[in-house]
Design a protein around this motif. Sequence first.
Motif, short mmCIF file in Angstrom:
data_model
loop_
_atom_site.label_atom_id
_atom_site.label_comp_id
_atom_site.label_asym_id
_atom_site.label_seq_id
_atom_site.Cartn_x
_atom_site.Cartn_y
_atom_site.Cartn_z
N CYS A 292 0.84 -1.21 0.00
CA CYS A 292 0.00 0.00 0.00
C CYS A 292 0.87 1.26 0.00
O CYS A 292 0.57 2.25 -0.68
N ILE A 293 1.93 1.20 0.77
CA ILE A 293 2.80 2.36 0.94
C ILE A 293 3.77 2.50 -0.23
O ILE A 293 4.03 3.61 -0.71
N LEU A 294 4.29 1.38 -0.72
CA LEU A 294 5.33 1.43 -1.76
C LEU A 294 4.80 1.65 -3.16
O LEU A 294 5.50 2.20 -4.02
N ILE A 295 3.55 1.23 -3.44
CA ILE A 295 3.07 1.27 -4.82
C ILE A 295 3.07 2.68 -5.40
O ILE A 295 3.29 2.87 -6.60
N GLY A 296 2.85 3.68 -4.57
CA GLY A 296 2.83 5.06 -5.04
C GLY A 296 4.16 5.51 -5.62
O GLY A 296 4.20 6.36 -6.52
N PHE A 297 5.26 4.93 -5.10
CA PHE A 297 6.58 5.31 -5.60
C PHE A 297 6.82 4.82 -7.03
O PHE A 297 7.75 5.27 -7.69
#
Length: 405
Positions: A292-297
């Motif tokens: 959830c946190i990493l996908i935005g990068f």
Amino acid sequence: MIHGSWRALAWIGIAELCALSLWFSASVIAPELIQAWKLNSSAEAWLSASVPIGFVLGAFISSYFGIADRFNPRKVLAVSAFLGALLNISLILVDHAFFGILLRILTGVSLAGVYPVAVKILSQWFPKKRGLAMGILIASLTLGSSLPHFIVMFFSSLNWQFVIICSSILALLAAIIVNWVVEDAPVKTKKLPFSFQLIKKVVANKPVMLANYGYFGHMWELYAMWTWFPIFLTASFTSYSPGISPWFIALSSFVTIGIAGGMGCVIGGVVSDKIGRANLTIISMLISGICCILIGFTFGESIWFTLILSIIWGMSVIADSAQFSAAVSEVAEVEYVGTALTFQMCIGFLITIFSINLVPIIQRVIGWEWVFACLAIGPILGIVSMIRYKQHELNQVKAAAGYYK
């Protein structure tokens, strides 16, 4: 018995795959419906939330009256799939937003008699070691939910009515399979008369509620991800490569949600039978929460880098889903297990309505790069709950072994 149980699982899985194609049948053609029905932004929000709202209403009614426990669950599933097919195909006759959204809500109501009831039927066929069986069932649900993406991928040139007709035919096929092919489990279950006490018994059962709390955190993430991830991929891929084919984007969505998700369910089922329900759910939510946190990068970056992380997320976000249901079916008393499962899903899908509608609001403020981080709240709270569930299990084992006097 063993041979019969796996045969029942195969047919129920096929039926579930077909019937659950109704869930996103309108979502994948939302742009066409918005244009055909002249939807404003408020009506668009209702369209995206209509099936979850209907599912919650149906699940609440079912759990309140104990329908899954009072009637033959196979018949309930068959009738529900048949009604869902009729309601879904009626969309092609509608040219007004109000009636279209109403039909989608009623379709959600019908699906409340499909998914939870299938879980109960399977729990009757698999009284023990049902983790793999439940995993295969949820894999069928996952593939079924992603089928509209598959249909659009190959028939995007046809009008939107074709998608609706295909999903309706599949749901009708599900009803036929369940009614005339699937057999009743060779177990005798007590059919209770109507009782207001069923839900009270569910809420009073501590291990059931701990598993429920874990499921609620899982659901905060799952359907919001499934609903908005194809749109995220579209925005990300076109940002990196403006001329990218819509076919490739549809394929990527199907692989992430359907193929990877189905594999995650089966793997999760196998692993959970070996390491325990609680451990599997904790590991799965930890991985999906990180995603959830990493996908935005990855937004606007290499398409293949985005796809790799997407597939990991697609597998982990659903790998634990069946195990919450399996846990409840194992710790709930047999006379109200159907009501317990339906109650679990009722609240879980109610939560999805909020997270699904929260994503576009936050996205407009912080963009796609960070919006999915808000979904990590669910896995974090779910992990806490399942740690407590695991501790409760250990205490029960110690008590049974005479550790406590």
